[in-house]
Structure formats: C-alpha cells, structure tokens
Design a protein around this motif. Structure first.
Motif, short mmCIF file in Angstrom:
data_model
loop_
_atom_site.label_atom_id
_atom_site.label_comp_id
_atom_site.label_asym_id
_atom_site.label_seq_id
_atom_site.Cartn_x
_atom_site.Cartn_y
_atom_site.Cartn_z
N VAL A 95 31.89 23.22 39.17
CA VAL A 95 31.63 24.63 38.86
C VAL A 95 30.29 25.07 39.46
CG1 VAL A 95 31.32 26.32 37.03
CG2 VAL A 95 32.95 24.47 36.72
N HIS A 121 47.77 29.20 32.97
CA HIS A 121 47.09 28.03 32.42
C HIS A 121 46.00 28.43 31.42
CE1 HIS A 121 48.89 24.62 34.34
NE2 HIS A 121 48.88 25.22 35.50
N SER A 122 45.29 29.49 31.71
CA SER A 122 44.21 29.87 30.81
C SER A 122 43.84 31.33 31.00
CB SER A 122 42.99 28.97 31.07
OG SER A 122 41.85 29.51 30.44
N TYR A 155 48.80 32.12 43.01
CA TYR A 155 47.62 31.42 42.51
C TYR A 155 47.12 32.10 41.23
CZ TYR A 155 42.79 29.62 42.71
OH TYR A 155 41.59 29.03 42.42
N PRO A 201 41.44 33.08 29.31
CA PRO A 201 40.00 33.30 29.42
C PRO A 201 39.48 32.97 30.82
CG PRO A 201 40.48 31.94 27.51
CD PRO A 201 41.77 32.16 28.21
N ALA A 202 40.03 31.91 31.41
CA ALA A 202 39.60 31.53 32.76
C ALA A 202 39.99 32.62 33.75
CB ALA A 202 40.21 30.19 33.16
N ALA A 203 41.17 33.20 33.58
CA ALA A 203 41.60 34.26 34.48
C ALA A 203 40.65 35.45 34.39
CB ALA A 203 43.03 34.69 34.14
N ASN A 221 40.45 24.65 42.29
CA ASN A 221 39.37 25.16 41.45
C ASN A 221 38.15 25.60 42.24
OD1 ASN A 221 39.88 25.17 38.53
ND2 ASN A 221 40.50 23.05 38.88
N PHE A 268 38.17 29.23 42.73
CA PHE A 268 38.49 30.03 41.55
C PHE A 268 37.47 31.15 41.36
CE2 PHE A 268 39.20 30.40 36.85
CZ PHE A 268 40.45 30.95 36.99
N ARG A 312 37.52 25.95 29.31
CA ARG A 312 38.37 27.07 28.94
C ARG A 312 38.27 28.19 29.96
NH1 ARG A 312 39.67 30.51 24.48
NH2 ARG A 312 37.75 31.67 24.72
N GLU A 313 37.08 28.35 30.55
CA GLU A 313 36.87 29.50 31.41
C GLU A 313 36.59 29.11 32.86
OE1 GLU A 313 34.83 32.07 27.79
OE2 GLU A 313 33.58 31.25 29.37
N GLY A 314 35.73 28.14 33.05
CA GLY A 314 35.23 27.88 34.39
C GLY A 314 36.21 27.17 35.30
N LEU A 315 37.14 26.45 34.70
CA LEU A 315 38.08 25.66 35.49
C LEU A 315 39.48 25.85 34.94
CD1 LEU A 315 36.10 22.30 35.52
CD2 LEU A 315 36.49 23.72 37.52
N ILE A 316 40.47 25.65 35.82
CA ILE A 316 41.84 25.49 35.34
C ILE A 316 42.07 23.99 35.31
CG2 ILE A 316 44.26 25.97 35.78
CD1 ILE A 316 42.87 28.51 35.25
N TYR A 324 37.58 35.31 33.50
CA TYR A 324 36.33 34.85 34.12
C TYR A 324 36.40 35.01 35.63
CZ TYR A 324 33.39 31.42 36.43
OH TYR A 324 32.53 30.81 37.29
N ALA A 325 37.57 34.75 36.21
CA ALA A 325 37.71 34.80 37.66
C ALA A 325 37.98 36.22 38.17
CB ALA A 325 38.84 33.88 38.10
N PHE A 343 44.73 22.39 37.45
CA PHE A 343 44.71 22.62 38.89
C PHE A 343 43.98 21.47 39.59
CE2 PHE A 343 45.19 27.49 39.71
CZ PHE A 343 46.43 27.45 39.13
#
Lengths: 363, 535
Positions: free
Chosen positions: B432, A234-235, A227, A237-239, B376, B379, B364-368, A241-242, B371
């Motif tokens: 989100v 995929h991203s 995961y 910046p999102a990674a 999500n 996430f 860009r950040e909060g979601l893939i 963030y998480a 996916f």
C-alpha cells in the motif's frame, strides 16, 4: 500459500459433488423399483446418443449459459440476482416486439436487433431492483424475486390484452415473420457436410452464447469496468477508498446481469417457439443460479455447468418419456445435483481441503 | 515500580520451587493447515506474578492463549493448572479451572447494564433477581479491593472504553478467576487509562492473582511485568526476568536481529502551506457529528501527527480528506478549494489533486485481499492511462510495475501473483505504501502506518515517510501509538471528541501533557487552535 491446488477446486470438488448426487439419485430410482444403471444409460443415449438428443441438450445449454452468466456477473459485484426468470421473460417481450413490429428483412439483421431488444428489456427489468439496492438499500434478493412475479403478471396482461391476435384463444403472440426465423444447427452445419437433426431446436444462438461467455470473461478480467465490479464485490469500503462509485457500479452490474438474462430470449422465443408464449422461460432463470454456483461464477465454468444441466434436462425428459419413472423424479434428480453442487459445497470441500493440507504437511 | 518488584516480591528473586506454577504448558503445538502457529511451546507462569508474553503480530501469542482458554485444541502438548493436568476443551472448562480472559475486542452486550453483563452466563437459577443482588454485593467489594469502580447500573454502551474493559475484568473475577489473561489491553486506552489499568493489575497481583499480559509494547512489559516470555514465529524464544533485561534485548529477541527503536531524522524544513482546513464538520451515517469544526495547516516538508484515542474523529478526518466521506467547511490543497459534497468529492478526484492516502484499515479499505498483488498495485489509480491499452487493462504493464515496486520496497516474497492475503501484515502495508508514495503526491494521508506490522517493516515504513517529507511533501499522520507520533511528527495535534485540543512541538511536550489533552483536559485549547493556524 493457497490451501488447495486449483484443479482440485475447479474440477475435483464439483465432480465429487456430482457423483454424490448421482449416487443418491440411483438409490431413489432403486427405491421405486427401477434399474438406476439402465436409467443412466437411457439418459446418456437420450441426451447425447444422437444429433437429435444433442440438439435438445445444446438448446437447453444455451438458455442456461445466459442465465448462468447473468447470475455470475451480479455475483462478482456481490449481488445475488435471482430475478433472471423475470428478466428473461421481459427479454422475450423485447424480442417479440422487435420481430413483430420492426421491418427485419433477414435473420442476420434480425438477430442483432432482436438481441439488442432482448438485452435492453432484460436490463431495464433489472434496473429498478439495482437502483433500489444502490440508493435505498432494498435487498436485491427480495426485489428481484418480487420482480419475477410482476414480470409474469405483466406479460400475462400484455399477451392476453394487447399482443394476442384477433380471434386466438391462446395467450401468445402471432408467429414471427419468416425472415426473422433463426437458422438451426441443422441449417448451419449442412453446408459443411455435417448431418444434424432437423427437428432439434438448437440454433445459432448457441454460438451467441459461446461468444457471450468470452465477452463476459473479457469484461470481468480484462477491462477497467470488470476490475471495478470485482473490487466492489470484494469490499465496498475498499471500492469507496479507490474512488469507485458504489451506486454506479451496482446499477451497471445489474444492467449487464439483466441484459444477459434477457438475451436468453433469442434462444427460446426467437430460435425455438418463433412466437412469445406464456411461461416461455420454463425455470431457466432459476437453473442459472445453480449453473453459476457450480461454475464458480467463471464463464468457462458456467459453460461446462450449463452443458451438464442441459444434459440433465434432456436426459430427464427422455426418462420420463420412456420409463415409468415419473417426471417429478427427474426434478428430484436435478434438485439433488443443485443441492450437492451448490448448497452443500462445503460438505465436500472441507474434507478434500483437509486431505490436501495433510498430504502437504507430511511432505 | 521496579523497586516494588524487587523488594516486595521475594519469590521472584528466588522462585519458590515448592509452589506449583499457576499455569504450566508443556510442548504445545498447533498448526492451521500448513501454518505452524505454535511449535513445541513450554512455559511456566508462577502464581502471584504478572507474566508478559511479547511477540510480533503473527508470532502465535493469541493462538497460545486461545488454546489455554479452550477456543482451540492443541495438536500436541499438555496444560497444567496449579500442578494438575487439565483437559481444557472449551471456555467453560477454562473458567472452571479458574482462568479468565479479557479479549482485545470486548465481548459485552452493549445495551445491557454492567450488572447484567457480569452475571450473563453465570446466573444462578431461572430468576434474575437473586443473581443480580448477589452480583451487586460482590461488585461493590471488588471495586473497593482493586480500584475497579464502575457504576453497576450503567448501560455498557454509555461507558468509556476504559470502563468497558473494567467490566470485562469484573466478569472474570465474578467467575472466581485466579488467573487472568489480558490480550493487548492498552490498545484502545489513553495513557491515563492505561496507568489506571496497571494499578488495577498491581492490586490483583498483591491479592495473589496471576496475570498473563499479552502485548507488543515493550514499554508496558518493562513497566509492569515480573517475567517476560518472547515469542517469534510460533516458538518461545526466551523467558527472562524483566529486571534482568532491556527493551533493546527484547526487541532483538522478538525480531531475531538488532533493531533501531528510534527514527533518524533531521529537523524539518517546512515550505509553503499545502493543506489548509477550516471549520471542517462531518456527520456520520447516524447523524452524529464526528468532526466539530477542525482547523489545520500542513506545510510542505513537514509531518503533522494527530494523536488521540481511537474513535475521536481521526478516522473521519482521514476519510473526508481522502474523499471517502462528505463534509462541511473548507479544505484547500495548494490554495485550491476541494469539493466536499458534490461530484468531485470522491477519492478519484482527490488523487487527481495530488492527495495519496494510506488508509487506517488496509485489509478492509487499502487492499482487495483476494486480488493478486499486481491487481492491488493499481488500486485507486487503475484509470491511469499507463495501465490501459485500448479498451482493456494492460495487465503486463501492471505486473512489471508491481515487480519494480516490490523490489524497491523490499516486499517479501516478491511474487506479484500471490494474493494480498498471502502476505504478512508488514508486507501488505509495504504494498500500500509503495503504491501511494510512488505516485509522488503533494500530500500524503497516512493512518496507523504500522498497525499490525512487524518491527522490521516498521523501521522501513518510518524511513519512507521521513524520506517523503525530506522531498518537500506534506504528510498527515494519524496514529494511536504515541511513540510513533513522537518519532515521526514535526508538530503534534491532539484530537478529542471531534476537535483539535491543541498543537504542540514534540520537543517541548511530553506524554503526560498529550495524555491529558487526549482525555479532553486542557486549558490551552483555543491557543492550540491558534498555534495550528500559525504553523
């Protein structure tokens, strides 16, 4: 909401690409004065017409499964690992050292030990590019391809100066001990009463390859690590963030990728040659890129694409053997398949997509 | 301003039928695959007027303007400019027809001077010198005529956003544009800069230019336009005279139902201090200091709104609080110091400390975006044991959780198998917000909660934020929309150039005062810092 049914994406587009490549190949064969239909028949019968042919096809397929999976895993973390060639070479070194220097009484013990050695050596060879990418931003494409050359040079040195048996002229290791020889498909199928060619090199590693496909699928789509790898791919910046550490994920993905490429060595080095020779990988690392592309980086797709390339390899060898079609032309045909399924994917995809959306729009 | 429209513009009171419209679109339709972006749109824009086009995100405003400017080709329909049918195939033909466009994201060469940018693509001949001389003369004239003052020799990257926008307008005017299209022009401006822009637009109108203003801000439409067209779901739902309509009516036309433009909330009842920030400094990757010693307090049960023009350090503040960036100084949550640089400075550790984060850029950040919705929903919290089953992720649990959240937050369509990108902006944001609020955090960081979100969903998200506040949680709200800041905040802190310029009570301040602070003009800066400390 999706633009196209999934079956079209997964089957129709590769199929059309394949037919285009086959059509163009037929024209090339026609141009040198051979009969393309006869050539196709010869390829099919040579690769699939006998258990001997199947034995070679599945042997090549096994190589491509491992290198294809290697490219796929890295791809899911948005890295293009084109160092499968070098990683598989080092995997071979691991296999050779394990088989030659560890006391391995039976192939059932030798197989997991050698596989572990192959994976560790392959992973180690991918670790440096992975680390450089994660920490220093050195592009993985550049570093992995350079590491292919370094691997070749290193292996050359080791084979010539360190592992070559006394008095041998050949830059290769000694034959591995009898106990480490892997059973071929003939050996495995005979107790079941199925006759399989004795001469063909396909061996138990093929089953390991199937297992690897399943394990990679589990890893990517059923575990937290998978995961995180896919999310990172995929991203970035999102990674972040998480709370996914980009350095850690980059390195881990490359380790797994390199390990998979290294695993190929149990097929070609331990299963077939039973010693380590120069250039044992024979370009399978690069074919893995095409296999992953065509297989949409999904283990099931990789398996199917690996079978196709296994067929092309074996069928092509038969053509070169029995017709006046030169060996180089076989490479041309294989290259056309790679070109159409990989590089020119969008050329087929866009019209098909348009066809589907138009039909939907009218409905 | 309304007086000006009614007295000074007789043709608006009684439109001069003999004059051909500056722009007329007839039956424009455009589909992207199965999505009908524009459907049979007809519109007449009279010369010498400011014509507003308003609609929610995804209503088709930008598509329509892109067709007019030749970026897209319409599937059906005709375009008339000053009564002549035009076949606009690319931006060159649009420019030749006298149409100029100022994009939301400027298309300027950052390291060129203003002059070089203005002549770029419109040079006469191979040598630059004559073009530059000519442009310099023209720019001086334009500056005088329209208050479009920009130093022609300044390098664009040194200019403020407001000035860069002027360069874009100058570029269009230099190309003899008679019809100017502005796409969401005030999104990046301070209120004062926006006022200046509107003065420029009025000057342009006075000189007979035609202006099409695309926006989603009702206030701007009411303030400056003569006529307004409303778009909803790819269709033009109404064209009305601005003087004969009201914000409520326009909002209803945009959404298709009555909407509440205000948030109902009671007075805050703040408790203990949850967040304590002292002397927070952050440098970006290039080594530029983005936060220059921030002091902030937020107490349980209150919303602290951070106002400011985008790019003054708000993003960095959210990122360092959310564990996406390292910093120097001190941050305490519930009295406990946070790690700002070490191993525990990542977003995962922040979540464990009860900090939830709705990031500014959800796509860009909060979601893939690729996916599924159910992937999500975990996430950032995917290592929670309730989503694990032995070695593997418990996908069934995830999907059940997703369906429950989708029902509770009214996500449409409530299908957990759709990929995030298949949802509208508002529904993406609901996913989100649901994920973060449902963790029951002590502190919620929320950036641009309603950017790109349709009005119906804005209402819902605002209610959720207030509901969380009323449960006694601390909320840090960052938004570039002053209206939103005023609607939600119990205290407002204004950021400028990486510093807090002051903290104000929303009941005792106004847009003008905040606008000046956002531009860095204040005589109560140090007191503001005090105010923040005293809460």
């Amino acid at each position: 909401m999706d633009k196209m049914p999934r079956w079209a994406d997964v089957f129709l587009i590769p199929l059309i690409s394949l037919l285009l490549a086959a059509g163009l190949s037929a024209l090339v064969i026609l141009a040198i004065g051979e009969n393309p239909w006869a050539a196709l028949k010869m390829m099919v019968s040579g690769a699939l017409g006998s258990t001997y042919g199947w034995g070679y096809t599945l042997y090549y397929t096994t190589n491509f499964i491992f290198t294809g999976l290697a490219v796929s895993v890295a791809y899911h973390a948005r890295m293009f690992n084109i160092g499968g060639e070098g990683q598989a070479m080092l995997g071979g070194l691991g296999v050779a050292l394990a088989c030659l220097y560890l006391p391995l009484p039976h192939w059932l013990i030798a197989l997991p030990v050698a596989a572990a050695a192959a994976a560790i050596f392959g992973a180690a060879w991918a670790l440096i590019p992975g680390y450089l990418q994660a920490k220093r931003g050195s592009h993985i494409v550049i570093t992995t391809i350079m590491f292919n050359f370094i691997a070749a040079a290193l292996l050359n040195y080791i084979l010539v100066n360190l592992l070559r048996p006394q008095g041998s002229m050949d830059p290769a290791t000694a034959k591995f001990p009898e106990a480490t020889h892997l059973p071929t498909l003939h050996d495995l199928l005979a107790p079941l009463g199925i006759a399989f060619s004795k001469a063909a090199p396909a061996n138990v590693t093929f089953l390991v390859g199937l297992l690897a496909c399943f394990v990679v699928w589990l890893l990517l789509w059923r575990t937290k690590l998978g995961y995180e790898i896919r999310a990172f791919g995929h991203s970035e910046p999102a990674a972040v963030y998480a709370g996914i550490n980009p350095v850690r994920i980059t390195v881990i993905a490359m380790l797994i990728s390199g390990g998979l490429a290294g695993l190929m060595a149990i097929n070609n080095v331990m299963g077939e040659a039973e010693r380590l020779v120069m250039n044992a990988v024979e370009g399978a690392g690069f074919i893995g890129i095409a296999v992953a592309l065509m297989g949409r980086n999904h283990p099931a797709g990789v398996l199917i694409a690996a079978l196709l390339f296994g067929f092309l390899y074996q069928g092509g060898a038969e053509l070169a053997l029995w017709t006046s079609i030169p060996r180089e032309l076989i490479v041309v045909i294989q290259a056309l398949v790679i070109l159409f399924t990989g590089a020119l994917d969008d050329m087929v995809r866009m019209p098909v997509e348009r066809l589907f959306t138009r039909r939907k729009g009218e409905a | 301003m309304v007086d000006n429209q009614q007295t000074g513009r007789p043709e608006m009171v009684a439109p001069d039928a003999s004059r051909a419209p500056a722009i007329e679109l007839r039956g424009i339709s455009k589909a992207f695959g199965p999505v009908q972006a524009n459907k049979d749109i007809s519109i007449r824009v009279m010369p010498g007027t400011i014509h507003g086009i308003i609609g929610e995100n995804g209503a088709g405003k930008s598509t329509l303007m892109s067709i007019l400017y030749g970026f897209y080709k319409a599937d059906k329909g005709e375009i008339f400019v000053n009564g002549d049918k035009k076949n606009i195939t690319d931006s060159q033909t649009a420019i030749a027809a006298g149409i100029g466009m100022v994009f939301q994201h400027f298309k300027l060469v950052q390291n060129f001077t203003v002059l070089e940018n203005v002549i770029l693509g419109a040079e006469d001949g191979a040598l630059l010198r004559p073009s530059l001389a000519k442009a310099r003369k023209e720019l001086t004239a334009l500056a005088k005529e329209y208050e479009l003052n920009v130093n022609p020799d300044a390098v664009v990257e040194d200019l403020s956003v407001g000035h860069q926008q002027r360069v874009e307008i100058l570029k269009a005017l230099y190309r003899q544009a008679e019809i100017l299209i502005l796409d969401e022009p005030t999104g990046v401006l301070t209120p004062a800069e926006a006022d200046h822009l509107f003065r420029i637009l009025e000057n342009l109108r006075r000189e007979g230019k035609t202006i099409i203003l695309i926006t989603h801000k009702l206030r701007e439409i009411m303030e400056i336009t003569d006529t307004v067209s409303v778009m909803r779901r790819g269709q033009m739902t109404a064209t009305v005279k601005t003087s004969e309509t009201s914000p409520e009516q326009l909002a209803e036309l945009m959404v298709g139902r009555k909407v509440l433009l205000r948030v109902d909330k009671t007075a805050a009842n703040p408790g203990d201090t949850v967040l304590e920030v002292r002397g927070l400094r952050v440098r970006d990757e290039a080594g530029v200091e983005r936060l220059k010693g921030i002091d902030l307090d937020i107490r349980a049960g209150e919303v602290l709104g951070i106002a400011g023009v985008a790019g003054n350090g708000q993003s960095e503040l959210l990122q360092v609080l959310g564990g996406m960036r390292s910093g120097k100084g001190s941050i305490r949550v519930n009295g406990q110091e946070l790690d700002l640089t070490g191993l525990k400075s990542d977003a995962r550790s922040r979540r464990k400390r009860g900090i939830a984060h709705v990031p500014e850029d959800r796509q860009r950040e909060g979601l893939i975006m690729d996916f599924h919705a159910w992937e999500n929903v975990a996430f950032g919290y995917h290592d929670d044991p309730k989503y694990q089953r032995g070695l593997f992720m418990d996908n069934d649990a995830l999907r059940q959780d997703t369906q429950a959240k989708m029902a509770k937050f009214d996500v449409r369509p409530p299908d957990c198998w759709l990929s995030a990108k298949s949802f509208s902006g508002g529904n993406q944001q609901k996913i989100v917000v649901a994920r973060e609020i449902e963790r029951n955090p002590d502190l919620l960081l929320i950036g641009q909660p309603t950017r790109g979100v349709d009005i119906g969903a804005i209402e819902f998200i605002h209610e959720q934020i207030i509901a969380l506040r009323d449960q006694g949680k601390a909320i840090l709200l960052v938004s570039v929309e002053l209206d939103e800041i005023f609607a939600l905040s119990d205290r407002i802190a204004v950021m400028f150039d990486g510093q807090i310029m002051g903290v104000r009570d929303p009941a005792q301040t106004n847009e003008k005062e905040l606008g000046l602070m956002m531009a860095g003009i204040t005589d109560t800066g140090p007191q503001g810092q005090e105010a923040s400390r005293n809460g």
